[in-house]
Write a protein that holds these residues in place. Structure first.
Motif, PDB file in Angstrom:
ATOM      1  N   LYS A 281      14.591 -47.597   8.550  1.00 18.42           N
ATOM      2  CA  LYS A 281      14.346 -48.986   8.147  1.00 18.42           C
ATOM      3  C   LYS A 281      12.988 -49.143   7.474  1.00 18.42           C
ATOM      4  N   GLU A 282      11.991 -48.397   7.958  1.00 18.46           N
ATOM      5  CA  GLU A 282      10.675 -48.434   7.310  1.00 18.46           C
ATOM      6  C   GLU A 282      10.764 -47.915   5.876  1.00 18.46           C
ATOM      7  N   ILE A 283      11.491 -46.833   5.701  1.00 18.18           N
ATOM      8  CA  ILE A 283      11.637 -46.246   4.366  1.00 18.18           C
ATOM      9  C   ILE A 283      12.404 -47.196   3.455  1.00 18.18           C
ATOM     10  N   GLN A 284      13.424 -47.892   4.021  1.00 20.14           N
ATOM     11  CA  GLN A 284      14.192 -48.852   3.235  1.00 20.14           C
ATOM     12  C   GLN A 284      13.314 -50.008   2.755  1.00 20.14           C
ATOM     13  N   LYS A 285      12.255 -50.304   3.512  1.00 19.14           N
ATOM     14  CA  LYS A 285      11.307 -51.358   3.116  1.00 19.14           C
ATOM     15  C   LYS A 285      10.318 -50.872   2.060  1.00 19.14           C
ATOM     16  N   GLY A 286      10.383 -49.602   1.738  1.00 16.30           N
ATOM     17  CA  GLY A 286       9.470 -49.046   0.745  1.00 16.30           C
ATOM     18  C   GLY A 286       8.236 -48.402   1.339  1.00 16.30           C
ATOM     19  N   ASN A 287       8.185 -48.301   2.667  1.00 11.68           N
ATOM     20  CA  ASN A 287       7.037 -47.682   3.334  1.00 11.68           C
ATOM     21  C   ASN A 287       7.220 -46.180   3.479  1.00 11.68           C
ATOM     22  N   ARG A 288       6.122 -45.489   3.601  1.00 13.95           N
ATOM     23  CA  ARG A 288       6.140 -44.077   3.987  1.00 13.95           C
ATOM     24  C   ARG A 288       5.846 -43.996   5.479  1.00 13.95           C
ATOM     25  N   VAL A 289       6.314 -42.935   6.109  1.00 11.12           N
ATOM     26  CA  VAL A 289       6.123 -42.772   7.550  1.00 11.12           C
ATOM     27  C   VAL A 289       5.420 -41.447   7.818  1.00 11.12           C
ATOM     28  N   PHE A 290       4.486 -41.483   8.762  1.00 10.01           N
ATOM     29  CA  PHE A 290       3.699 -40.299   9.100  1.00 10.01           C
ATOM     30  C   PHE A 290       3.684 -40.089  10.610  1.00 10.01           C
ATOM     31  N   LEU A 291       3.483 -38.863  11.002  1.00 10.71           N
ATOM     32  CA  LEU A 291       3.248 -38.532  12.401  1.00 10.71           C
ATOM     33  C   LEU A 291       1.749 -38.386  12.585  1.00 10.71           C
ATOM     34  N   ASN A 292       1.173 -39.240  13.409  1.00 11.15           N
ATOM     35  CA  ASN A 292      -0.262 -39.190  13.680  1.00 11.15           C
ATOM     36  C   ASN A 292      -0.495 -38.223  14.840  1.00 11.15           C
ATOM     37  N   ILE A 293      -1.215 -37.136  14.586  1.00  7.09           N
ATOM     38  CA  ILE A 293      -1.397 -36.079  15.588  1.00  7.09           C
ATOM     39  C   ILE A 293      -2.791 -36.090  16.206  1.00  7.09           C
ATOM     40  N   SER A 294      -3.527 -37.182  16.031  1.00  8.69           N
ATOM     41  CA  SER A 294      -4.923 -37.227  16.478  1.00  8.69           C
ATOM     42  C   SER A 294      -5.079 -37.042  17.985  1.00  8.69           C
ATOM     43  N   LEU A 295      -4.054 -37.390  18.760  1.00  3.68           N
ATOM     44  CA  LEU A 295      -4.157 -37.286  20.223  1.00  3.68           C
ATOM     45  C   LEU A 295      -3.642 -35.960  20.774  1.00  3.68           C
ATOM     46  N   VAL A 296      -3.144 -35.092  19.903  1.00  2.90           N
ATOM     47  CA  VAL A 296      -2.592 -33.806  20.349  1.00  2.90           C
ATOM     48  C   VAL A 296      -3.723 -32.792  20.483  1.00  2.90           C
ATOM     49  N   GLU A 297      -3.919 -32.284  21.672  1.00  3.45           N
ATOM     50  CA  GLU A 297      -4.971 -31.298  21.903  1.00  3.45           C
ATOM     51  C   GLU A 297      -4.542 -29.918  21.388  1.00  3.45           C
ATOM     52  N   ASN A 298      -5.501 -29.214  20.770  1.00  9.66           N
ATOM     53  CA  ASN A 298      -5.281 -27.843  20.302  1.00  9.66           C
ATOM     54  C   ASN A 298      -4.018 -27.729  19.450  1.00  9.66           C
ATOM     55  N   PHE A 299      -3.897 -28.633  18.485  1.00  4.19           N
ATOM     56  CA  PHE A 299      -2.666 -28.693  17.696  1.00  4.19           C
ATOM     57  C   PHE A 299      -2.356 -27.358  17.018  1.00  4.19           C
ATOM     58  N   MET A 300      -3.337 -26.756  16.395  1.00  5.73           N
ATOM     59  CA  MET A 300      -3.081 -25.561  15.592  1.00  5.73           C
ATOM     60  C   MET A 300      -2.624 -24.378  16.437  1.00  5.73           C
ATOM     61  N   SER A 301      -3.178 -24.216  17.630  1.00  5.31           N
ATOM     62  CA  SER A 301      -2.744 -23.122  18.497  1.00  5.31           C
ATOM     63  C   SER A 301      -1.438 -23.458  19.214  1.00  5.31           C
ATOM     64  N   ARG A 302      -1.223 -24.740  19.486  1.00  4.97           N
ATOM     65  CA  ARG A 302       0.004 -25.157  20.170  1.00  4.97           C
ATOM     66  C   ARG A 302       1.199 -25.125  19.226  1.00  4.97           C
ATOM     67  N   PHE A 303       0.961 -25.430  17.949  1.00  7.03           N
ATOM     68  CA  PHE A 303       2.060 -25.494  16.982  1.00  7.03           C
ATOM     69  C   PHE A 303       1.741 -24.647  15.742  1.00  7.03           C
ATOM     70  N   PRO A 304       1.739 -23.342  15.880  1.00  7.07           N
ATOM     71  CA  PRO A 304       1.352 -22.473  14.753  1.00  7.07           C
ATOM     72  C   PRO A 304       2.310 -22.534  13.569  1.00  7.07           C
ATOM     73  N   SER A 305       3.610 -22.679  13.829  1.00  5.64           N
ATOM     74  CA  SER A 305       4.568 -22.735  12.717  1.00  5.64           C
ATOM     75  C   SER A 305       4.368 -23.992  11.890  1.00  5.64           C
ATOM     76  N   ILE A 306       4.176 -25.113  12.558  1.00  2.00           N
ATOM     77  CA  ILE A 306       3.968 -26.367  11.845  1.00  2.00           C
ATOM     78  C   ILE A 306       2.639 -26.340  11.096  1.00  2.00           C
ATOM     79  N   THR A 307       1.618 -25.761  11.725  1.00  2.00           N
ATOM     80  CA  THR A 307       0.312 -25.620  11.072  1.00  2.00           C
ATOM     81  C   THR A 307       0.440 -24.816   9.783  1.00  2.00           C
ATOM     82  N   SER A 308       1.182 -23.711   9.858  1.00  2.35           N
ATOM     83  CA  SER A 308       1.396 -22.871   8.683  1.00  2.35           C
ATOM     84  C   SER A 308       2.142 -23.626   7.594  1.00  2.35           C
TER      85      SER A 308
END
Length: 513
Positions: A281-308
């Motif tokens: 529905k957000e996209i239908q309104k013309g908006n873009r959607v993002f995942l905010n990862i600011s609260l995720v600790e050690n993101f790069m080591s926890r999610f290496p595939s996504i980081t890559s």
């Protein structure tokens, strides 16, 4: 055609295929076929983990209840009981064999949290590389003949009994392999849609072939759309695991507003169908959607595939925003089976995402799919071994149904099919849109009724895709309610009564060659 005899043919290359072969191989001669390579499967791409009630503060009953709730009470409760009760033992079995999952510094298994789970019960391997790690582990322990780049294009059956398969190799040669048992572990149907997390090879052709010989298909309207596929330039180029939200990430639009606030009591960890529709529905309104990862600790080591993946496409993790779009992810429908994997055709079995034993209901609970492979492949193998292996002499009869036409009936491009499915049979459906798609598909009916009229395996695949798309549309039209992953804007509410599954049967009584 080459005549080769084996005990069991397994079609597919994911965890369901390999685990089935592993269980059978000590007592039977097994051969695996896959249309591309052993790496081309959804299991290898699985970032999420395996859900099992292992922790002392958890219980299989809690896992059972979560699975039923996510499935909107459309589940086969016996299948869910087996999955959740036997799941911990199945996971412990591969741990005992040497499979290494992620551990906390204290030495205890690390448990993650994902949407619609009441407890932290998701175990991972290599952070967000669980599928890849478990596939590497299992593949090293399976010693059977594997035919890569040889596509099964037809199941061979007579009098509702399977007796083999016909294949096409990369060089165009066609071969017949005889076996009294064939196991379809071909995955789901995500590749029918333009936005998908699936490997490109997963186009539902196993289901179409099963339909052609009279196997019953069920719940085809239930395609789960994952809320967070990595979106770049209008394309989905990868998956952002739900585990990221489980560790504290949240969804925002380009104005920075948290879009799941007030939409569900679990907010960003609501069931996937709910989150996918909010993003849609957000996209239908013309908006873009993002995942905010600011609260995720050690993101790069926890999610290496996504980081890559982010680095590959130039997304700076310092900004803490990853662009996402919903896309086809997991198919709850499929070839109807019992809890032993038996289909309505004697000797034909299905397991994993290709099968529908009702365990997922109308919407799969996160991280139940790899567990499903571990639990139900053992049951399939035990059933096959109990029945033994006997190849009977079968009189082969030429059927005019497979006689090529000249000229061949023209086909659409694969991308056109995928875009039509996304537009009219995607996240939000209406009768008008589904009927529009149905009419478009019907013009290709002659193609899907005679898929083997085509010489090239790519054309056969498109014809089979058209067949399955039509069946999905028929099922989506028939279910005049919104339930789980099936959302009808013109019927937005779940009906009070629990409807029975709708079964589609093949129009052909038998399939001969």
């Amino acid at each position: 055609m080459a005549n080769k005899q084996i005990d069991v043919i397994v079609v597919g290359s994911g965890l369901a295929a390999y685990m089935t072969a592993k269980h059978l191989s000590e007592r039977m001669n097994v051969m695996i076929f896959t249309k591309l390579t052993k790496q081309n499967n959804n299991s290898n791409l699985a970032q999420g983990g395996i859900a099992a009630a292992i922790r002392s503060d958890d219980h299989w009953v809690h896992h059972f209840e979560d699975t039923i709730e996510a499935g909107v009470h459309h589940n086969n409760r016996d299948a869910v009981t087996i999955l959740t009760m036997e799941g911990p033992r199945a996971v412990q079995s591969i741990i005992d064999e040497g499979m290494e999952f992620d551990y906390e510094p204290s030495g205890k298994l690390s448990f993650g949290h994902e949407g619609a789970h009441s407890h932290r019960r998701i175990i991972h391997a290599g952070g967000d590389q669980t599928g890849k790690k478990i596939m590497e582990f299992v593949q090293k322990r399976v010693n059977v003949e594997m035919k890569e780049n040889e596509t099964v294009v037809q199941l061979l059956a007579h009098d509702n009994t399977i007796y083999g398969v016909q294949t096409i190799a990369n060089d165009g040669s066609r071969n017949v392999y005889y076996a009294p048992s064939v196991v379809l572990a071909t995955g789901g149907a995500g590749g029918l849609f333009y936005y998908t997390s699936n490997d490109p090879s997963i186009t539902g052709t196993g289901l179409a072939m099963a339909y052609e010989i009279g196997a019953k298909l069920v719940d085809l309207e239930f395609m789960q759309f994952h809320p967070t596929l990595f979106s770049i330039g209008g394309k989905a180029v990868g998956l952002i695991s739900e585990a990221v939200r489980g560790e504290g990430a949240y969804l925002v639009n380009n104005a920075g507003e948290q879009i799941m606030k007030g939409k569900h009591r679990l907010e960003d960890l609501a069931p996937r169908d709910v989150v996918a529709r909010v993003i849609y529905k957000e996209i239908q309104k013309g908006n873009r959607v993002f995942l905010n990862i600011s609260l995720v600790e050690n993101f790069m080591s926890r999610f290496p595939s996504i980081t890559s993946l982010c680095k590959q496409y130039g997304i700076s993790l310092e900004k803490n925003l990853i662009p996402v779009v919903p896309g086809a992810h997991f198919f709850m429908g499929g070839i109807e089976t019992n809890i032993q994997g038996e289909t309505s055709v004697e000797g034909l079995y299905a397991v994993g995402e290709a099968a529908c034993n009702g365990v997922h209901g109308a919407n799969r609970l996160a991280s139940n799919s790899l567990l499903e492979c571990l639990v139900f492949t053992k049951r399939v193998a035990e059933c096959i071994m109990r029945k033994g292996s006997v190849v009977e002499n079968i009189q082969l009869v030429r059927n005019n149904k497979n006689t090529p036409y000249s000229p061949y009936f023209p086909l659409p491009k694969k991308r056109e099919i995928q875009q039509k499915m996304m537009d009219y049979a995607g996240i939000v459906r209406t009768e008008e849109g589904l009927l529009t798609l149905k009419r478009w598909l019907q013009q290709y009916e002659r193609a899907w009724e005679f898929p083997l009229q085509y010489e090239q395996k790519e054309d056969i695949e498109i014809a089979q895709m058209l067949q399955l798309c039509f069946l999905i549309v028929q099922s989506a039209l028939a279910r005049e309610e919104s339930r789980g992953a099936h959302y009808r804007a013109d019927f937005p509410y779940v009906k009070n009564e629990w409807e029975q599954k709708k079964v589609i049967t093949c129009k052909y009584e038998s399939q001969l060659v």
